[in-house]
Scaffold this motif. Sequence first.
Motif, PDB file in Angstrom:
ATOM      1  N   GLN A  92     -21.307 -31.683   1.934  1.00 44.16           N
ATOM      2  CA  GLN A  92     -21.595 -32.361   3.146  1.00 44.16           C
ATOM      3  C   GLN A  92     -21.921 -30.915   4.059  1.00 44.16           C
ATOM      4  O   GLN A  92     -21.908 -29.804   3.712  1.00 44.16           O
ATOM      5  N   LEU A 106     -19.515 -34.588  10.220  1.00 46.35           N
ATOM      6  CA  LEU A 106     -20.058 -34.010   8.778  1.00 46.35           C
ATOM      7  C   LEU A 106     -20.953 -35.325   8.248  1.00 46.35           C
ATOM      8  O   LEU A 106     -20.642 -36.544   8.707  1.00 46.35           O
ATOM      9  N   GLU A 107     -22.016 -34.720   7.744  1.00 53.27           N
ATOM     10  CA  GLU A 107     -22.818 -35.742   6.715  1.00 53.27           C
ATOM     11  C   GLU A 107     -23.253 -35.491   5.643  1.00 53.27           C
ATOM     12  O   GLU A 107     -23.151 -34.072   5.428  1.00 53.27           O
ATOM     13  N   ARG A 108     -23.631 -36.048   4.607  1.00 52.99           N
ATOM     14  CA  ARG A 108     -23.832 -35.698   3.329  1.00 52.99           C
ATOM     15  C   ARG A 108     -25.327 -34.976   3.433  1.00 52.99           C
ATOM     16  O   ARG A 108     -26.024 -35.436   3.714  1.00 52.99           O
ATOM     17  N   SER A 155     -16.552 -38.789   7.892  1.00 57.13           N
ATOM     18  CA  SER A 155     -17.506 -38.193   8.708  1.00 57.13           C
ATOM     19  C   SER A 155     -17.062 -37.244   9.615  1.00 57.13           C
ATOM     20  O   SER A 155     -17.919 -36.631  10.437  1.00 57.13           O
TER      21      SER A 155
END
Length: 307
Positions: A250, A299-301, A278
């Motif tokens: 992430q 957070l994001e992938r 997230s």
Amino acid sequence: MPRPDVSPAGPAPALADALRDWRPGTAQLSRRVDPWPAAAFADLIGADPPRLDPGDPLPPLWHWFYLLDHPAQADIGADGHPVGGPFLPPIPGRRRMFAGGRLRLDAPIGVGAELSSRSAVADVSVKSGRSGDLAFVTVRHELTADGVPVGTEEQDIVYRSEPDGPDGAAPRVVPRPATGAPEPPGEWRSELATDPVLLFRFSALTYNGHRIHYDRPYATQAEGYPDLVVHGPLLALLALELPRIGAPEQQVRSFTYRLVRPAFLPARLISVGRPTASLAEITVGAQGAEPSLTATASLERKAHPSC
């Protein structure tokens, strides 16, 4: 720039008057992102270094090691900070405290890129609290890499006025935080032992001359602290190490943090994070004390998890 605001909790006429005619300017800095400062910080905290090949993204907030002003020695005041500058308010006996900030990343800052910032004061307010009258100054930094916008950072700096008193007058005394506080629960956890050498090296890496971080007689006698003060930016960077190491698939898109109390030597810094899909709620502070920093990271992938 907004006119200084006065808190309804109580007027602070001296600070408000000092700031009423202040017209801060803007500043621009630029530097190419080379691997050395990033590798030096990873070694300083004993962390696994990120990949630092050309084009690899810098971890969030590591741009702090690049966009550094270098005032002339003749322009440095007794506290180790510059006497003047575009964002330093004209407050008599000025004392500076880092209070927190926000970061939004729209694109990565790649190793080898020409990193630039355009900075200006976004807000000024004056408030009264238990520690006296305080001026809150928010500085906004617009970041670009190779001319492309990559993010926005805001830093909240608190100033108080503490003019020199009569000869022999003692400074205000800042108590050491109470111990015995339970450690916050969290899936992510890291520790870092601190000492004067580590604080000195971080001051050097960030070109921070404030003497409270490396000059114990000054910190205790002039500013009234119980010992050397751990840098607020170091606490923020340690907070961001948790998602970097704990969730390598992430990436951080935004980060908001508050410095709620100082941490002093001797201290073993404990970072704890509670991640969800997230978000990550993070605290950093001295072992046995209430946290000095509280933060939230979104957070994001990653599109390419190997980055």
